[in-house]
Design an enzyme around this catalytic site. Structure first.
Site, PDB file in Angstrom:
ATOM      1  N   HIS A 532      -1.205  49.153  41.669  1.00 60.04           N
ATOM      2  CA  HIS A 532      -0.113  48.181  41.604  1.00 60.04           C
ATOM      3  C   HIS A 532       0.434  47.868  42.992  1.00 60.04           C
ATOM      4  O   HIS A 532       0.690  46.705  43.329  1.00 60.04           O
ATOM      5  CB  HIS A 532       1.019  48.714  40.711  1.00 60.04           C
ATOM      6  CG  HIS A 532       0.751  48.592  39.251  1.00 60.04           C
ATOM      7  ND1 HIS A 532      -0.038  49.480  38.568  1.00 60.04           N
ATOM      8  CD2 HIS A 532       1.163  47.674  38.330  1.00 60.04           C
ATOM      9  CE1 HIS A 532      -0.097  49.135  37.292  1.00 60.04           C
ATOM     10  NE2 HIS A 532       0.618  48.027  37.117  1.00 60.04           N
ATOM     11  N   GLU A 533       0.617  48.901  43.796  1.00 57.29           N
ATOM     12  CA  GLU A 533       1.159  48.683  45.142  1.00 57.29           C
ATOM     13  C   GLU A 533       0.173  47.930  46.019  1.00 57.29           C
ATOM     14  O   GLU A 533       0.571  47.116  46.861  1.00 57.29           O
ATOM     15  CB  GLU A 533       1.514  50.027  45.790  1.00 57.29           C
ATOM     16  CG  GLU A 533       2.210  49.917  47.142  1.00 57.29           C
ATOM     17  CD  GLU A 533       3.540  49.186  47.051  1.00 57.29           C
ATOM     18  OE1 GLU A 533       3.879  48.477  48.030  1.00 57.29           O
ATOM     19  OE2 GLU A 533       4.235  49.323  46.024  1.00 57.29           O
TER      20      GLU A 533
END
Length: 595
Positions: A532-533
């Site tokens: 996600h990051e």
């Protein structure tokens, strides 16, 4: 196809519908004892032909939501025309259509690159590469190269956030599909090797009882004796309902719903099918308990599921492959030979698909099979996907119009109520959250509806994409509106990703590294948070770790949510969950854009 539950009425709930196996019966037109197998496909909760959905007491709120959204959209257009002379300025459209041809070619090249999986699988089949551990290392190097090659290309082109985010997300989806495809084929290579070694051992064991041919003769005689006894028991048990008054609805099967598939099988096949379905239902229950954090060790079950073990779908006696039946030597009176034959049968069954064609590995390693897998909206590879019976053109048209209409609403919300309120560092933090909370939640609901209610609807993809059903279709509609905790929502809202992480990360970590369930859960969360990051880094061109931190914060929140005092208050848990979603989206927007 995983069996989720089994009830006393003989109904097996699967991810795509309900499978019924009737009791043995004789019809008026035939004296042969047989059973009827019926499969009733599951319909999406968004399907207007779903009787259960239309009868739900909250169905009116669904209609109210869309009427309200439509009025709100028309009101927004009218106000924009009065103020600016046009309903939309289309600046957002101009931004995400920038360099569209290059983006399309880049994405096409990315998709074609995944085709390397087929020769890779063929190399595994021929034994040129051993999956453990050479193939596994090569697999991860290949996936890493493709992912970071796509990311480098987005930076090289200096694309806006829409194009960068799309290509990055699509590359993540494709490498997950690649990972599942290669992993399953690699595990089946390992199963084949185990099966061959066990078969050689079994042949050697029969030398002590007169040789292979003699062992088969003894086992066949034992089987015939057992079948004769079973036949007597079945004939006795069928008294009282042998003369069914209707050819197609024997006792033990409910009225056949529209669109169902039926098959007649002999009693022995039906009995074997019931046993197998019950066994897989038990495995599914274990997997569910692990997903809920219960203290159950399912490394073996998950490894079998990952390697293609699935339930029989619709079985016809003349199409049932020999591999689905137990090896003849399981009936041998020698317990050692019988046990080895049973183990060999189980290994052979893992190499066979769930139907309807019951293809066997490695016959599934074809370009056609891989292309179908790429088109089907699932991240977990199976040897075969069941077919639908017919295409409904009007239904496809309705879903297509609904998809584009919902996308138009999503675009309107984004351009009119999100982009104009994009925060800056000098704006009030709380005011930015307040301005963006409702538009982001509306956009989230619309996006969810587009992806999981329309694009990934089983009926649309089944009709448009070669009339196939997707393995995970029924689970798309098990949405988390009623979630009372973050772990419940994470399991329900995005079933494809959850299934992939559960099978290929969580269970694989336990099986390969012999770690605890807590450690495996931490590894799974860490990998998900990093992915996600990574997307946020590509989109914003910043390394801030905000989303990474929020992802990991879910772990203590999950622990707190499992406290008895919290679990008992379902309403409060659901309210806290929704408030968290309302705050989370604008919080991330303000954090990444303004800071």
């Amino acid at each position: 196809m995983p069996v989720d539950t089994y009830n006393a009425n003989g109904a097996f709930e699967t991810s795509t519908g309900t499978l019924y196996v009737s009791k043995p019966y004789r019809s008026r037109t035939s004296k042969k004892l047989r059973a009827l197998i019926t499969f009733a496909p599951r319909k999406s909760v968004f399907d207007i032909t779903n009787d259960r959905s239309s009868a739900n007491e909250f169905r009116g709120f669904f209609s109210l939501f869309w009427i309200s959204i439509f009025i709100f959209t028309v009101q927004s257009y009218v106000r924009s025309i009065e103020a600016h002379g046009h309903p939309l300025n289309l600046q957002f459209a101009a931004m995400f259509s920038q360099d569209a041809i290059t983006l399309a070619l880049s994405d096409a090249f990315l998709v074609l690159t995944t085709g390397i999986c087929v020769p890779f699988a063929k190399a595994l089949q021929k034994g040129w590469i051993r999956y453990y551990w050479t193939g596994m290392i090569l697999q991860h190097l290949l996936q890493t190269t493709i992912l970071f090659g796509a990311i480098y290309w987005t930076f090289n082109r200096n694309w806006p956030w829409v194009q960068s985010g799309f290509l990055t997300l699509h590359s993540l989806v494709l490498i997950m599909k690649m990972h599942s495809y290669i992993t399953v084929n690699g595990q089946l290579q390992h199963v084949t090797e185990q099966s061959n070694r066990l078969f050689a051992t079994l042949q050697n064991a029969t030398k002590s009882v007169g040789g292979w041919d003699q062992a088969l003769l003894v086992a066949r005689a034992q089987q015939e004796e057992s079948d004769a006894q079973n036949s007597q028991d079945e004939s006795a048990s069928v008294n009282g309902y042998t003369n069914s008054t209707h050819e197609h609805t024997p006792i033990g099967t409910p009225p056949i719903p529209e669109g169902s598939t039926t098959s007649y099988v002999d009693v022995r096949t039906a009995s074997a099918l019931k046993k197998r379905l019950k066994a897989v239902a038990a495995q599914s229950k274990l997997r569910s308990e692990v997903a809920n954090g219960n203290d159950v060790d399912v490394a073996i079950q998950e490894s079998k599921a990952a390697s293609g073990t699935a339930t029989t779908f619709v079985v016809e006696a003349d199409k049932l492959p020999a591999g689905l039946a137990s090896h003849l030597l399981v009936h041998h009176p020698d317990p050692q030979i019988s046990a080895m034959a049973q183990d060999y049968s189980e290994l052979q069954n893992e190499l066979i698909s769930s139907g309807p064609s019951y293809v066997k590995w490695p016959d599934t390693i074809t370009w056609k099979n891989f292309v179908v897998y790429q088109l089907i909206p699932t991240l977990v590879y199976e040897l075969e996907y069941p077919r639908t019976d017919r295409i409904r053109p009007l239904y496809v048209f309705e879903k297509t119009v609904a998809t584009f209409g919902t996308f138009a609403l999503l675009y309107t919300v984004t351009e009119s109520f999100i982009l104009p309120y994009t925060p800056t560092a000098d704006q009030s933090f709380l005011r930015s959250l307040l301005d963006l909370a409702l538009p982001f939640m509306t956009a989230y609901l619309l996006l969810f509806y587009i992806i999981f209610g329309r694009l990934l609807s089983k009926n649309v993809f089944a009709m448009v994409l070669l009339s196939f059903l997707t393995l995970l279709t029924g689970n798309f509609t098990r949405i988390g509106w009623n979630s009372t905790s973050w772990d419940e929502f994470s399991r329900k809202w995005n079933k494809p990703v959850h299934t992939f992480l559960l099978r290929h990360v969580y269970a694989q970590t336990i099986m390969s590294y012999r770690v605890s369930k807590t450690t495996a859960m931490l590894v799974t969360f860490l990998l998900s948070a990093c992915a996600h990051e990574l997307v946020m880094v590509v989109v914003t061109r910043k390394i801030r770790m905000y989303l990474f931190t929020l992802q990991l914060i879910q772990i203590p929140l999950i622990v707190v949510g499992r406290l008895p005092a919290i679990k008992r208050n379902k309403l409060m848990g659901n309210v806290v969950f929704w408030l968290g979603l309302y705050a989370g989206f604008p919080l991330l927007c303000v954090a990444y854009v303004a800071y």
